[in-house]
Design a protein around this motif. Sequence first.
Motif, PDB file in Angstrom:
ATOM      1  N   MET A 245       0.842  -1.195   0.000  1.00  0.00           N
ATOM      2  CA  MET A 245       0.000   0.000   0.000  1.00  0.00           C
ATOM      3  C   MET A 245       0.877   1.244   0.000  1.00  0.00           C
ATOM      4  O   MET A 245       1.850   1.341   0.750  1.00  0.00           O
ATOM      5  CB  MET A 245      -0.921   0.022   1.219  1.00  0.00           C
ATOM      6  N   THR A 246       0.527   2.214  -0.843  1.00  0.00           N
ATOM      7  CA  THR A 246       1.215   3.500  -0.818  1.00  0.00           C
ATOM      8  C   THR A 246       0.658   4.335   0.326  1.00  0.00           C
ATOM      9  O   THR A 246      -0.390   4.002   0.905  1.00  0.00           O
ATOM     10  CB  THR A 246       1.013   4.255  -2.133  1.00  0.00           C
ATOM     11  N   CYS A 247       1.337   5.423   0.610  1.00  0.00           N
ATOM     12  CA  CYS A 247       0.856   6.318   1.667  1.00  0.00           C
ATOM     13  C   CYS A 247      -0.527   6.876   1.316  1.00  0.00           C
ATOM     14  O   CYS A 247      -1.392   6.998   2.190  1.00  0.00           O
ATOM     15  CB  CYS A 247       1.848   7.462   1.871  1.00  0.00           C
ATOM     16  N   GLU A 248      -0.724   7.182   0.035  1.00  0.00           N
ATOM     17  CA  GLU A 248      -2.032   7.684  -0.392  1.00  0.00           C
ATOM     18  C   GLU A 248      -3.107   6.615  -0.206  1.00  0.00           C
ATOM     19  O   GLU A 248      -4.240   6.923   0.190  1.00  0.00           O
ATOM     20  CB  GLU A 248      -1.975   8.129  -1.850  1.00  0.00           C
ATOM     21  N   ASP A 249      -2.774   5.364  -0.457  1.00  0.00           N
ATOM     22  CA  ASP A 249      -3.731   4.271  -0.243  1.00  0.00           C
ATOM     23  C   ASP A 249      -4.160   4.201   1.223  1.00  0.00           C
ATOM     24  O   ASP A 249      -5.336   4.000   1.534  1.00  0.00           O
ATOM     25  CB  ASP A 249      -3.110   2.929  -0.642  1.00  0.00           C
ATOM     26  N   VAL A 250      -3.164   4.354   2.123  1.00  0.00           N
ATOM     27  CA  VAL A 250      -3.463   4.282   3.553  1.00  0.00           C
ATOM     28  C   VAL A 250      -4.360   5.438   3.967  1.00  0.00           C
ATOM     29  O   VAL A 250      -5.352   5.254   4.686  1.00  0.00           O
ATOM     30  CB  VAL A 250      -2.154   4.292   4.380  1.00  0.00           C
ATOM     31  N   VAL A 251      -4.037   6.646   3.512  1.00  0.00           N
ATOM     32  CA  VAL A 251      -4.873   7.802   3.837  1.00  0.00           C
ATOM     33  C   VAL A 251      -6.292   7.601   3.313  1.00  0.00           C
ATOM     34  O   VAL A 251      -7.276   7.915   3.994  1.00  0.00           O
ATOM     35  CB  VAL A 251      -4.259   9.098   3.255  1.00  0.00           C
ATOM     36  N   ALA A 252      -6.398   7.024   2.111  1.00  0.00           N
ATOM     37  CA  ALA A 252      -7.711   6.827   1.480  1.00  0.00           C
ATOM     38  C   ALA A 252      -8.611   5.889   2.269  1.00  0.00           C
ATOM     39  O   ALA A 252      -9.848   5.975   2.164  1.00  0.00           O
ATOM     40  CB  ALA A 252      -7.530   6.307   0.053  1.00  0.00           C
ATOM     41  N   THR A 253      -8.017   5.003   3.082  1.00  0.00           N
ATOM     42  CA  THR A 253      -8.868   4.107   3.883  1.00  0.00           C
ATOM     43  C   THR A 253      -9.699   4.886   4.901  1.00  0.00           C
ATOM     44  O   THR A 253     -10.677   4.360   5.435  1.00  0.00           O
ATOM     45  CB  THR A 253      -8.021   3.040   4.611  1.00  0.00           C
ATOM     46  N   GLY A 254      -9.312   6.130   5.160  1.00  0.00           N
ATOM     47  CA  GLY A 254     -10.112   6.967   6.049  1.00  0.00           C
ATOM     48  C   GLY A 254     -11.464   7.338   5.475  1.00  0.00           C
ATOM     49  O   GLY A 254     -12.344   7.818   6.199  1.00  0.00           O
ATOM     50  N   ARG A 255     -11.648   7.097   4.196  1.00  0.00           N
ATOM     51  CA  ARG A 255     -12.934   7.408   3.560  1.00  0.00           C
ATOM     52  C   ARG A 255     -13.915   6.239   3.632  1.00  0.00           C
ATOM     53  O   ARG A 255     -15.026   6.316   3.099  1.00  0.00           O
ATOM     54  CB  ARG A 255     -12.708   7.779   2.082  1.00  0.00           C
TER      55      ARG A 255
ATOM     56  N   TYR B 257     -17.745   6.333   3.984  1.00  0.00           N
ATOM     57  CA  TYR B 257     -18.527   7.001   2.953  1.00  0.00           C
ATOM     58  C   TYR B 257     -18.546   6.257   1.617  1.00  0.00           C
ATOM     59  O   TYR B 257     -19.279   6.642   0.705  1.00  0.00           O
ATOM     60  CB  TYR B 257     -17.960   8.413   2.712  1.00  0.00           C
ATOM     61  N   THR B 258     -17.746   5.200   1.482  1.00  0.00           N
ATOM     62  CA  THR B 258     -17.578   4.569   0.168  1.00  0.00           C
ATOM     63  C   THR B 258     -18.513   3.394  -0.097  1.00  0.00           C
ATOM     64  O   THR B 258     -18.531   2.872  -1.207  1.00  0.00           O
ATOM     65  CB  THR B 258     -16.126   4.076   0.001  1.00  0.00           C
ATOM     66  N   GLY B 259     -19.243   2.952   0.895  1.00  0.00           N
ATOM     67  CA  GLY B 259     -20.131   1.810   0.687  1.00  0.00           C
ATOM     68  C   GLY B 259     -19.375   0.489   0.730  1.00  0.00           C
ATOM     69  O   GLY B 259     -18.186   0.439   1.019  1.00  0.00           O
ATOM     70  N   HIS B 260     -20.054  -0.605   0.402  1.00  0.00           N
ATOM     71  CA  HIS B 260     -19.482  -1.945   0.541  1.00  0.00           C
ATOM     72  C   HIS B 260     -18.310  -2.199  -0.394  1.00  0.00           C
ATOM     73  O   HIS B 260     -17.425  -2.990  -0.098  1.00  0.00           O
ATOM     74  CB  HIS B 260     -20.567  -3.005   0.301  1.00  0.00           C
ATOM     75  N   PHE B 261     -18.297  -1.556  -1.555  1.00  0.00           N
ATOM     76  CA  PHE B 261     -17.267  -1.854  -2.541  1.00  0.00           C
ATOM     77  C   PHE B 261     -16.009  -1.002  -2.356  1.00  0.00           C
ATOM     78  O   PHE B 261     -14.982  -1.268  -2.989  1.00  0.00           O
ATOM     79  CB  PHE B 261     -17.829  -1.660  -3.952  1.00  0.00           C
ATOM     80  N   GLY B 262     -16.076   0.016  -1.539  1.00  0.00           N
ATOM     81  CA  GLY B 262     -14.905   0.825  -1.248  1.00  0.00           C
ATOM     82  C   GLY B 262     -14.383   1.612  -2.433  1.00  0.00           C
ATOM     83  O   GLY B 262     -13.178   1.905  -2.507  1.00  0.00           O
ATOM     84  N   ILE B 263     -15.245   1.969  -3.357  1.00  0.00           N
ATOM     85  CA  ILE B 263     -14.822   2.714  -4.548  1.00  0.00           C
ATOM     86  C   ILE B 263     -14.808   4.209  -4.236  1.00  0.00           C
ATOM     87  O   ILE B 263     -15.806   4.770  -3.779  1.00  0.00           O
ATOM     88  CB  ILE B 263     -15.759   2.435  -5.738  1.00  0.00           C
ATOM     89  N   LEU B 264     -13.672   4.841  -4.488  1.00  0.00           N
ATOM     90  CA  LEU B 264     -13.523   6.262  -4.184  1.00  0.00           C
ATOM     91  C   LEU B 264     -14.093   7.124  -5.308  1.00  0.00           C
ATOM     92  O   LEU B 264     -13.789   6.916  -6.487  1.00  0.00           O
ATOM     93  CB  LEU B 264     -12.053   6.617  -3.989  1.00  0.00           C
ATOM     94  N   SER B 265     -14.899   8.104  -4.930  1.00  0.00           N
ATOM     95  CA  SER B 265     -15.426   9.070  -5.892  1.00  0.00           C
ATOM     96  C   SER B 265     -14.422  10.207  -6.067  1.00  0.00           C
ATOM     97  O   SER B 265     -13.401  10.276  -5.374  1.00  0.00           O
ATOM     98  CB  SER B 265     -16.750   9.640  -5.382  1.00  0.00           C
ATOM     99  N   LYS B 266     -14.703  11.120  -6.995  1.00  0.00           N
ATOM    100  CA  LYS B 266     -13.843  12.299  -7.166  1.00  0.00           C
ATOM    101  C   LYS B 266     -13.791  13.111  -5.877  1.00  0.00           C
ATOM    102  O   LYS B 266     -12.751  13.661  -5.515  1.00  0.00           O
ATOM    103  CB  LYS B 266     -14.373  13.158  -8.317  1.00  0.00           C
ATOM    104  N   GLU B 267     -14.922  13.193  -5.188  1.00  0.00           N
ATOM    105  CA  GLU B 267     -14.976  13.936  -3.927  1.00  0.00           C
ATOM    106  C   GLU B 267     -14.108  13.255  -2.872  1.00  0.00           C
ATOM    107  O   GLU B 267     -13.409  13.916  -2.104  1.00  0.00           O
ATOM    108  CB  GLU B 267     -16.426  14.040  -3.438  1.00  0.00           C
ATOM    109  N   ASP B 268     -14.153  11.927  -2.828  1.00  0.00           N
ATOM    110  CA  ASP B 268     -13.300  11.192  -1.886  1.00  0.00           C
ATOM    111  C   ASP B 268     -11.826  11.463  -2.175  1.00  0.00           C
ATOM    112  O   ASP B 268     -11.031  11.698  -1.260  1.00  0.00           O
ATOM    113  CB  ASP B 268     -13.574   9.687  -1.983  1.00  0.00           C
TER     114      ASP B 268
END
Length: 370
Positions: free
Chosen positions: A92-102, A105-116
Motif C-alpha cells: 500500500m502506498t501512503c495515499e492508499d493508507v490515507v484513502a482508507t479513512g474514507r 462514505y464509500t459503501g461496501h465496494f470501497g470505490i472512491l469518488s472524485k470527492e473522496d
Amino acid sequence: MEYYFYTEKMSVGYGRPLIENMKICLKKGEILTLIGPNGAGKSTVLKSIAKQISLIAGAVYLDRQDIGAMSGTELSKKMAVVMTERLRTELMTCEDVVATGRYPYTGHFGILSKEDRRKVKEAMELVQIPEIADQDFTRISDGQRQRVMLARAICQEPEILLLDEPTSYLDVKYKLEFFSVLQELRKKKRITVIMSIHELDLAEKVSDKILCLNGSYMEKFGTPEEIFRSGYLKELFHISLGSFDEENGSMELEAVQGKPEAFVIAGLGMGRKTYRSLQRKGIPFAAGILFKNDLDYPVAKSLAANVFAAEAFEPVPETVVFMAEKELDLCKTVICCRETFGTLETVNRDLLFYARQAGKEIIMPQALFG
C-alpha cells in the motif's frame, strides 16, 4: 452551559474497574490532553471512549447522543482514532493508507469518488505529506508514518479526534508542525481533540483542558492554569529525583550535593548552560544574585546548592548581598557569565569587584565547555 462531549459516571477497565466515576465535559473545538504516569490508564480511557473496549459503567455522550447506541458506521462518521498500534499494510502506498479513512462514505465496494479523492489530497496537504503519496507505507520514517495516520483520520471528516501518544515518533520540527495542524483543525473545522501525550510543556501550551490520571482514579480535570500549579505535577508523577517547574516547563536533574565549590554570577538567562554544565561535572555551586523573575532563577533553584535572590523590581536587601559575599568567600572559583551589567544590576557588578578584591580565580563559562 451546553457541552459537545461529556461523560456520565464513566468507569473503565478490563473486566474490573480501573478508573471509576469519570466526569469529562468539553465544548466543540476544545483540545483535551490526558496526562499521568505510565500505566495510569490514559490509553484505557481513550479506547473506552472509542468503543474498542466496553465501559464498565456509565455512558459517553457526543452531541447529546450516547455513543453506546451508535452503530460502527455512525460512530466512524463522527469520531476518528489514531492509536499507538502499528497499522499492518501490504503493498500500500501512503495515499492508499490515507484513502482508507474514507471507508465510512464509500459503501461496501470501497470505490472512491472524485470527492473522496479530493478529501484525501486535502488531508495530505494539510499535514504536509503530498510528496510521499506514492511511497510504500512500510518504507517511510516513523515521523512520516505518524503524519500519514493523522491524514487518514482527518479525511474521515470526524467531529472528534482521539490520539494516543501521537508525537512519540516525531522530532522537534514535526512535533511543532503536528500541534500547529491540530490548532488549524480546531479553528477551521471545530474538531474536538482528546489525546494523551508525555510532553508536559506542550500539553500546557496546546490544551484547553487537562485530565490527570493516577492509576486508579481521575485526580484532576481543569484548565492548564488550574493544573500547572507549583508542586502538583511532582506529586502526580511521583518525582523524587530532579525537579519539574510547572510555571516554565523546566525539567532538571538532581542537584549535586555538597558545599559549593564555585560561585556563578549570571542573570538574563545567561547562566543556565553553566549551571547544567556544573551539574554534569558533579561540581556543587552557588548562584546569585538573581531576581526571581529572571530566566536563570528556576534553573538555579533546581540545581544550585545555594541561591541568593531578591524579589523582582525591588531593591536587593543588604542582608542578601552580605550572605552572597560570605558564600563567595568560601568558594574556590567565581564564574562570571556576564560581560556587562545593567543599571539595575549594580549588586552583581559590585559582587564581581568584591571577588577580584578577594583574589578569587575568575573564569568565563567558555572554560567549562571545552
